[in-house]
Structures are given as structure tokens and as C-alpha cells.
Design a protein around this motif. Sequence first.
Motif, PDB file in Angstrom:
ATOM      1  N   THR A  49       0.816  -1.220   0.000  1.00 13.30           N
ATOM      2  CA  THR A  49       0.000   0.000   0.000  1.00 13.30           C
ATOM      3  C   THR A  49       0.846   1.265   0.000  1.00 13.30           C
ATOM      4  N   ARG A  52       1.593   2.755  -3.660  1.00 11.51           N
ATOM      5  CA  ARG A  52       0.458   2.971  -4.559  1.00 11.51           C
ATOM      6  C   ARG A  52       0.688   4.137  -5.509  1.00 11.51           C
ATOM      7  N   ASP A  53       1.132   5.272  -4.992  1.00 16.77           N
ATOM      8  CA  ASP A  53       1.339   6.451  -5.838  1.00 16.77           C
ATOM      9  C   ASP A  53       2.409   6.180  -6.900  1.00 16.77           C
ATOM     10  N   ILE A  55       3.097   3.262  -8.224  1.00 19.58           N
ATOM     11  CA  ILE A  55       2.489   2.368  -9.217  1.00 19.58           C
ATOM     12  C   ILE A  55       1.646   3.170 -10.197  1.00 19.58           C
ATOM     13  N   VAL A  56       0.809   4.053  -9.681  1.00 24.05           N
ATOM     14  CA  VAL A  56      -0.054   4.878 -10.532  1.00 24.05           C
ATOM     15  C   VAL A  56       0.802   5.755 -11.452  1.00 24.05           C
ATOM     16  N   LEU A  77      -2.054  -3.113  -8.270  1.00 26.09           N
ATOM     17  CA  LEU A  77      -3.106  -2.269  -7.687  1.00 26.09           C
ATOM     18  C   LEU A  77      -4.316  -3.102  -7.277  1.00 26.09           C
ATOM     19  N   MET A  80      -3.571  -4.905  -4.105  1.00 31.19           N
ATOM     20  CA  MET A  80      -3.576  -3.981  -3.004  1.00 31.19           C
ATOM     21  C   MET A  80      -4.983  -3.629  -2.549  1.00 31.19           C
ATOM     22  N   GLU A  81      -5.878  -3.506  -3.510  1.00 31.30           N
ATOM     23  CA  GLU A  81      -7.253  -3.122  -3.210  1.00 31.30           C
ATOM     24  C   GLU A  81      -8.115  -4.324  -2.835  1.00 31.30           C
TER      25      GLU A  81
END
Length: 86
Positions: A49, A52-53, A55-56, A77, A80-81
Motif C-alpha cells: 500500500t 500505490r502512488d 504504481i499509478v 493495484l 492492493m485493493e
Amino acid sequence: ALYLIRRNGVLFRPNAQGYTQNLADAGVWHGNEARKYLDAEGVDLIPLTSVRDRIVFEMATTVSAAGQRVTALQHLLEMMEGRIHG
């Protein structure tokens, strides 16, 4: 929780088959399995987690010709979600 395993600045690949600097090529580990590697010198765990940023950002800046890499990042992602399990 899910983790990436980093050793001396690079990430473990799936099944601890080498190292990579690319998130798309990194292995994802469940907590108990990841903690088994903490005794090795230079190893730390990175909660999935927390990246995340990154990955995006990598998804947004990856050229369309690298579709496999984007797919791998999307998979991270989704893991993670909680939409899929590793």
C-alpha cells in the motif's frame, strides 16, 4: 498484508528468483512469508500500500508499447485493493 521485499535497494522478483528495480517485475509476498527473509543482511519489507502512488505514476508514464508492464502494475493495484489475491 502484502509486501514487497527489498534487499540492498532492489526488489525481489517472484519466488525470490533474482532482483529487479521495476515494480512491474517485483514479487508480492504475504506477511508471514515475507518476514522469513528479514534475517538476511540488507533486507526490509515494503507494504504494498505504501507504493500505490508510485504504481499509478509508472502506469501513467509507461508508453503503450509496454502493455505487459502496465498490466503487471494494474495487477499490483488490484492485489492492493483486495480485488484479487496473489
